[in-house]
Design a protein around this motif. Structure first.
Motif, PDB file in Angstrom:
ATOM      1  N   LEU A   1       0.846  -1.193   0.060  1.00  0.00           N
ATOM      2  CA  LEU A   1      -0.174   0.077  -0.246  1.00  0.00           C
ATOM      3  C   LEU A   1       0.735   1.125  -0.083  1.00  0.00           C
ATOM      4  CD1 LEU A   1      -2.503  -1.314   2.616  1.00  0.00           C
ATOM      5  CD2 LEU A   1      -2.793  -1.482   0.330  1.00  0.00           C
ATOM      6  N   LEU A   2       0.770   2.170  -0.955  1.00  0.00           N
ATOM      7  CA  LEU A   2       1.669   2.977  -1.112  1.00  0.00           C
ATOM      8  C   LEU A   2       1.206   4.447  -1.208  1.00  0.00           C
ATOM      9  CD1 LEU A   2       4.726   3.917  -1.940  1.00  0.00           C
ATOM     10  CD2 LEU A   2       4.484   3.384  -4.106  1.00  0.00           C
ATOM     11  N   ALA A   3       1.656   5.297  -0.309  1.00  0.00           N
ATOM     12  CA  ALA A   3       0.865   6.573  -0.066  1.00  0.00           C
ATOM     13  C   ALA A   3       2.017   7.850  -0.765  1.00  0.00           C
ATOM     14  CB  ALA A   3       0.634   6.971   1.266  1.00  0.00           C
ATOM     15  N   VAL A   4       1.355   8.506  -1.762  1.00  0.00           N
ATOM     16  CA  VAL A   4       2.504   9.375  -2.523  1.00  0.00           C
ATOM     17  C   VAL A   4       2.367  10.793  -2.065  1.00  0.00           C
ATOM     18  CG1 VAL A   4       3.338   9.983  -4.704  1.00  0.00           C
ATOM     19  CG2 VAL A   4       2.205   7.680  -4.229  1.00  0.00           C
ATOM     20  N   GLU A   5       3.278  11.506  -1.650  1.00  0.00           N
ATOM     21  CA  GLU A   5       3.013  12.960  -1.503  1.00  0.00           C
ATOM     22  C   GLU A   5       4.033  13.862  -2.041  1.00  0.00           C
ATOM     23  OE1 GLU A   5       3.618  12.720   3.000  1.00  0.00           O
ATOM     24  OE2 GLU A   5       5.883  12.873   2.779  1.00  0.00           O
ATOM     25  N   PRO A   6       4.044  15.266  -2.157  1.00  0.00           N
ATOM     26  CA  PRO A   6       5.190  16.014  -2.465  1.00  0.00           C
ATOM     27  C   PRO A   6       6.335  16.189  -1.847  1.00  0.00           C
ATOM     28  CG  PRO A   6       2.983  17.403  -1.803  1.00  0.00           C
ATOM     29  CD  PRO A   6       3.033  15.987  -1.530  1.00  0.00           C
ATOM     30  N   ILE A   7       7.648  16.357  -2.508  1.00  0.00           N
ATOM     31  CA  ILE A   7       8.676  16.620  -1.614  1.00  0.00           C
ATOM     32  C   ILE A   7       8.810  17.825  -0.840  1.00  0.00           C
ATOM     33  CG2 ILE A   7      10.378  14.940  -2.924  1.00  0.00           C
ATOM     34  CD1 ILE A   7      11.232  17.338  -4.425  1.00  0.00           C
ATOM     35  N   SER A   8       8.005  18.646  -1.204  1.00  0.00           N
ATOM     36  CA  SER A   8       7.810  19.900  -0.799  1.00  0.00           C
ATOM     37  C   SER A   8       6.939  20.184   0.590  1.00  0.00           C
ATOM     38  CB  SER A   8       7.304  21.130  -1.710  1.00  0.00           C
ATOM     39  OG  SER A   8       5.956  20.522  -2.117  1.00  0.00           O
ATOM     40  N   CYS A   9       6.299  19.196   0.528  1.00  0.00           N
ATOM     41  CA  CYS A   9       5.529  19.043   1.851  1.00  0.00           C
ATOM     42  C   CYS A   9       5.263  17.702   2.426  1.00  0.00           C
ATOM     43  CB  CYS A   9       3.796  19.539   1.744  1.00  0.00           C
ATOM     44  SG  CYS A   9       3.009  19.668   2.955  1.00  0.00           S
ATOM     45  N   PRO A  10       6.524  17.128   2.801  1.00  0.00           N
ATOM     46  CA  PRO A  10       6.793  15.521   3.169  1.00  0.00           C
ATOM     47  C   PRO A  10       6.298  15.115   4.213  1.00  0.00           C
ATOM     48  CG  PRO A  10       8.803  16.827   3.394  1.00  0.00           C
ATOM     49  CD  PRO A  10       7.773  17.568   2.944  1.00  0.00           C
ATOM     50  N   THR A  11       5.041  15.197   4.484  1.00  0.00           N
ATOM     51  CA  THR A  11       4.454  14.939   5.939  1.00  0.00           C
ATOM     52  C   THR A  11       5.074  13.528   6.468  1.00  0.00           C
ATOM     53  OG1 THR A  11       2.685  16.355   5.408  1.00  0.00           O
ATOM     54  CG2 THR A  11       2.477  15.093   7.537  1.00  0.00           C
TER      55      THR A  11
ATOM     56  N   ALA B   1       7.911  10.111  -1.678  1.00  0.00           N
ATOM     57  CA  ALA B   1       7.523  11.591  -2.022  1.00  0.00           C
ATOM     58  C   ALA B   1       8.116  11.916  -3.607  1.00  0.00           C
ATOM     59  CB  ALA B   1       8.075  12.433  -1.066  1.00  0.00           C
ATOM     60  N   TYR B   2       7.523  12.602  -4.301  1.00  0.00           N
ATOM     61  CA  TYR B   2       8.221  13.201  -5.709  1.00  0.00           C
ATOM     62  C   TYR B   2       7.986  14.743  -5.672  1.00  0.00           C
ATOM     63  CZ  TYR B   2       7.109   8.208  -6.868  1.00  0.00           C
ATOM     64  OH  TYR B   2       7.160   6.884  -7.000  1.00  0.00           O
ATOM     65  N   GLY B   3       9.206  15.114  -6.661  1.00  0.00           N
ATOM     66  CA  GLY B   3       8.853  16.603  -7.144  1.00  0.00           C
ATOM     67  C   GLY B   3       7.939  16.727  -8.317  1.00  0.00           C
ATOM     68  N   GLN B   4       7.141  17.887  -8.363  1.00  0.00           N
ATOM     69  CA  GLN B   4       6.049  18.196  -9.292  1.00  0.00           C
ATOM     70  C   GLN B   4       6.648  17.837 -10.628  1.00  0.00           C
ATOM     71  OE1 GLN B   4       4.013  21.800  -8.554  1.00  0.00           O
ATOM     72  NE2 GLN B   4       5.887  22.975  -8.502  1.00  0.00           N
ATOM     73  N   THR B   5       7.909  18.187 -11.101  1.00  0.00           N
ATOM     74  CA  THR B   5       8.247  18.214 -12.552  1.00  0.00           C
ATOM     75  C   THR B   5       8.097  16.946 -12.931  1.00  0.00           C
ATOM     76  OG1 THR B   5       9.892  19.964 -11.896  1.00  0.00           O
ATOM     77  CG2 THR B   5       9.939  18.882 -14.276  1.00  0.00           C
ATOM     78  N   ALA B   6       8.485  15.817 -12.258  1.00  0.00           N
ATOM     79  CA  ALA B   6       8.489  14.566 -12.483  1.00  0.00           C
ATOM     80  C   ALA B   6       7.032  13.869 -12.754  1.00  0.00           C
ATOM     81  CB  ALA B   6       9.302  13.458 -11.626  1.00  0.00           C
ATOM     82  N   VAL B   7       6.110  14.527 -11.620  1.00  0.00           N
ATOM     83  CA  VAL B   7       4.753  14.135 -11.666  1.00  0.00           C
ATOM     84  C   VAL B   7       3.925  14.732 -12.810  1.00  0.00           C
ATOM     85  CG1 VAL B   7       2.666  14.851 -10.229  1.00  0.00           C
ATOM     86  CG2 VAL B   7       4.820  13.952  -9.061  1.00  0.00           C
ATOM     87  N   PHE B   8       4.405  15.911 -13.124  1.00  0.00           N
ATOM     88  CA  PHE B   8       3.743  16.418 -14.373  1.00  0.00           C
ATOM     89  C   PHE B   8       3.841  15.793 -15.594  1.00  0.00           C
ATOM     90  CE2 PHE B   8       1.987  19.777 -11.709  1.00  0.00           C
ATOM     91  CZ  PHE B   8       0.662  20.150 -12.347  1.00  0.00           C
ATOM     92  N   GLN B   9       5.271  15.096 -15.631  1.00  0.00           N
ATOM     93  CA  GLN B   9       5.849  14.730 -16.849  1.00  0.00           C
ATOM     94  C   GLN B   9       4.956  13.284 -17.056  1.00  0.00           C
ATOM     95  OE1 GLN B   9       9.909  14.019 -16.361  1.00  0.00           O
ATOM     96  NE2 GLN B   9      10.256  13.287 -18.548  1.00  0.00           N
ATOM     97  N   SER B  10       4.665  12.483 -15.793  1.00  0.00           N
ATOM     98  CA  SER B  10       3.893  11.671 -15.904  1.00  0.00           C
ATOM     99  C   SER B  10       2.225  11.768 -16.297  1.00  0.00           C
ATOM    100  CB  SER B  10       4.035  10.716 -14.687  1.00  0.00           C
ATOM    101  OG  SER B  10       5.248  10.131 -14.652  1.00  0.00           O
ATOM    102  N   ALA B  11       1.925  12.949 -15.721  1.00  0.00           N
ATOM    103  CA  ALA B  11       0.581  13.351 -16.180  1.00  0.00           C
ATOM    104  C   ALA B  11       0.426  13.451 -17.527  1.00  0.00           C
ATOM    105  CB  ALA B  11       0.141  14.640 -15.415  1.00  0.00           C
TER     106      ALA B  11
END
Lengths: 451, 451
Positions: free
Chosen positions: B289-299, B360-370
């Motif tokens: 079970l994998l929860a994904v969050e941004p590296i800018s808000c890595p709670t 956690a991921y950075g948003q550039t990589a996230v948008f690339q996959s989007a």
């Protein structure tokens, strides 16, 4: 309680499109060459369309098979749901049953993807590398961009300049799918340059953008042109809507008394209504077919039935249709997709022959019904589709008045999530209805070409 | 070829929500009163929540029945489809199977409506006339506005001022459904006035807006407060997602090796993953079970596990959770729904106990996959949901590397049609990843309350 949504399995998706040309009592007169005024042949269309589509344009076969490659893409969102609008019925306190087919589930957000996919497919199959098209508000541009992305084609969209700046979200959406979006008029074509010389600040128009896209496609071997409505093959592709809806109404154990869709260039209306027109023409079914348009651009209700050009520059063949005249400039209503001076020759002929009814509404009443629909059913409708909603509401209230259980079916051709500024205008009481004055109509019709 | 979309009939919709509190090896420590620091009881929550929801918040029952009135509204869009992302698999050339559950089909465009509907229902049932809430980017505000419209409740939404002006479409959408949308900080509450006195040009924040909405609800007999994530009852309602997905995976004859969802406050992740966590905890199923969050808000990945306030003003109970500290101000990334300093206590406890993984991921990589996803599957994903997409892509590429047929399931919690300006920023190369610097993290954590 019976289901709210009537769904079909993917294997129940239609295997062939329905071609109403096989069943019409009278066919429209043939398109004429813009210069020679002689009927156009396939060779006239070949510079900008693939043979696969030209054959469909003139075919008299009743059924035309949907290629597997197209069906595979359709399966990303088709079959689309048919929904029973129970909460709307309750809000109207009507004995009528209201069903709507919902085409907004497509990734493009509208029915337009039903034809952009086969158009991209046939072009790809014939070795074309790039498509050029025009778009106003952007619904068609988005749909063609997605289809080109699916088939690995390049796509250039000439977008009416005022929309390019006012509707940045639709522009962005095309760019996400890799399209080259150009504000029109542009410096890239001679028709664009001609306009800009006269008026460097031109906001553009759909007629100008069509001229630019056609010129682009005609001038490059690797490029064809794609159109999102009006033509026979476009409506043919859209008949998946009505074919599915018929199966779904059967599952709901009802046949509609009235089938409603909004009508701009006619592809949405024809796509929904033609499969039911088949029942009416061939099987003698009693079903009313109702095309809805704005009073500001009342092509079917007040236009002239005859030949006219499809674009402002007069590049396109002359089509036999209802028209307000190619120079007629509809006011800036929010249903941008219904702002077209002409209409599909097939729909026009059927209206002329009394097989299809037409009705026109002002946009204030249309938005009132749109908000009622949203608050009842949740879905925010596109301004174009809301014309059909308003007609469905009128029919449901008439059924209540008459105390009859009328079965009403309409097509919700798209969602309005990228049209929210129009809703702002409605909520702020800023909408204007723009009924077309008689003298303006006369002036527009006086400019029709003599054939 | 097997179907692209795995659909359920309306009668296959879950009849009960799944409450993971029945199955957790360790429950989170109880919420503490913000002033007394004693465990809060139902009487502390009664001024702002209805008993129906308070009972759900603390219940240890495994199954909690979904009321018919809620199921009736769910049927407007549920069951939502499970889709096989075949075209994405092909683009990645992976032996993995990628399935996604698509919650963007809801009228609100996201999973949020799954909980706003029961929240409105229980409030209505207990005689409440009006709900107050906060919203950042607007997803939650839209969902609560629709739910209130369905049940005839008034709705007031305190919208973070900068979003009110930057995201006018979501604001309009709330207004179409009749909500009163107020830019926060406002003059209407003492917490708002206090901020404005210090800084009349304050752009607002989610923490401030929560304080205003809670104050509004606490001060009026006819008004309650509604929250869109974090709390146990909110996640409970979202389990319809995972429960449906399990049935659909069964129909597809597969069980997922990994279940992925993005995680901000935790309701989307918990809603998807908890029904699978049940299999893992109770039946010993092997499923990651994998929860994904941004590296800018890595709670979850870098936060502190302990007590903290849910809001900036310190009005809310102290929750036992992973937190970056209530004063941590996440940078302005485009996934606004993932910009929260804390997290669901249930999700936090499961991460702490090693039952749930976090990444956690950075948003550039996230948008690339989007963008890859959009071009493959057609659907434009929300920036939040795109974090899950990026993880699915990573898992699919790892499966390819390992040469194994991994079964990947992720939740596509919403569409991105009202987030297109974020895609513009990505396409223009303007995205910044904002990894949280160590010294800033230390500073944020130093300010945690002492309990």
């Amino acid at each position: 309680m019976s289901d709210t949504k009537i769904l079909l399995k993917e294997k129940e998706m239609p295997e062939a499109w329905y071609n109403i040309q096989a069943d019409m009592p009278n066919l429209p007169k043939p398109p004429l060459h813009p210069v020679t005024k002689e009927p156009v042949g396939p060779q006239d269309l070949k510079p900008i369309f693939p043979m696969g589509l030209i054959e469909q344009e003139v075919s008299r076969d009743r059924w035309i098979e949907i290629p597997d490659e197209v069906r595979e893409i359709y399966r990303l969102w088709r079959p689309s749901p048919l929904c029973r609008a129970r909460r709307l019925e309750k809000a109207l306190d009507t004995p009528a049953h209201i069903y709507y087919k919902y085409e907004g589930v497509s990734p493009a957000g509208s029915h337009k993807l039903n034809t952009s996919v086969p158009q991209a497919y046939y072009n790809k199959k014939e070795g074309i590398k790039r498509l050029a098209t025009e778009t106003g508000a952007g619904q068609w541009g988005v749909a063609l961009s997605q289809a080109c992305s699916f088939f690995g084609l390049e796509c250039t969209v000439y977008m009416v300049k005022v929309s390019y700046h006012q509707k940045p979200y639709r522009r962005s959406l095309m760019q996400v799918f890799g399209s080259n979006v150009i504000p029109s008029p542009s410096e890239l074509t001679s028709s664009g340059r001609k306009i800009l010389e006269k008026d460097p600040d031109s906001l553009g128009s759909l007629g100008i953008a069509i001229s630019e896209a056609v010129e682009d496609a005609a001038g490059r071997e690797d490029t064809n042109y794609a159109l999102g409505s009006v033509l026979n093959h476009v409506i043919l592709h859209q008949t998946v809507i009505g074919l599915e809806a018929k199966k779904q109404m059967e599952k709901a154990d009802h046949y509609p008394d009235v089938v409603i869709a909004c009508c701009g260039g006619g592809s949405n209306f024809g796509g929904m209504a033609f499969p039911f027109a088949h029942d009416k023409l061939v099987k003698g079914k009693k079903v009313r077919l109702l095309a809805v348009e704005p009073i500001s651009c009342p092509t079917l209700t007040r236009g002239h039935f005859g030949y006219d050009y499809g674009d402002v520059a007069g590049f396109t063949p002359l089509l036999w249709m209802y028209t307000l005249g190619k120079d007629f400039m509809p006011p800036g209503i929010h249903a941008g997709g219904l702002r077209y001076h002409g209409d599909s020759p097939l729909v026009s002929q059927l209206v002329h022959d009394g097989i299809v009814e037409a009705r026109a509404y002002g946009q204030t009443a249309v938005f009132q019904s749109a908000v009622l629909f949203a608050r009842s059913e949740g879905v925010l409708p596109a301004p174009e589709s809301s014309h059909a909603i308003h007609a469905a509401v009128e029919e449901a209230l008439a059924a209540k008045e008459a105390g009859e259980k009328r079965i009403i079916l309409f097509n919700l051709s798209g969602h309005g999530l990228l049209d929210l500024s129009s809703y702002d205008a409605y909520l702020e009481g800023k909408l204007i209805d723009y009924p077309l004055p008689e003298e303006e109509l006369e002036k527009a019709l006086a400019a029709l070409p003599k054939v």
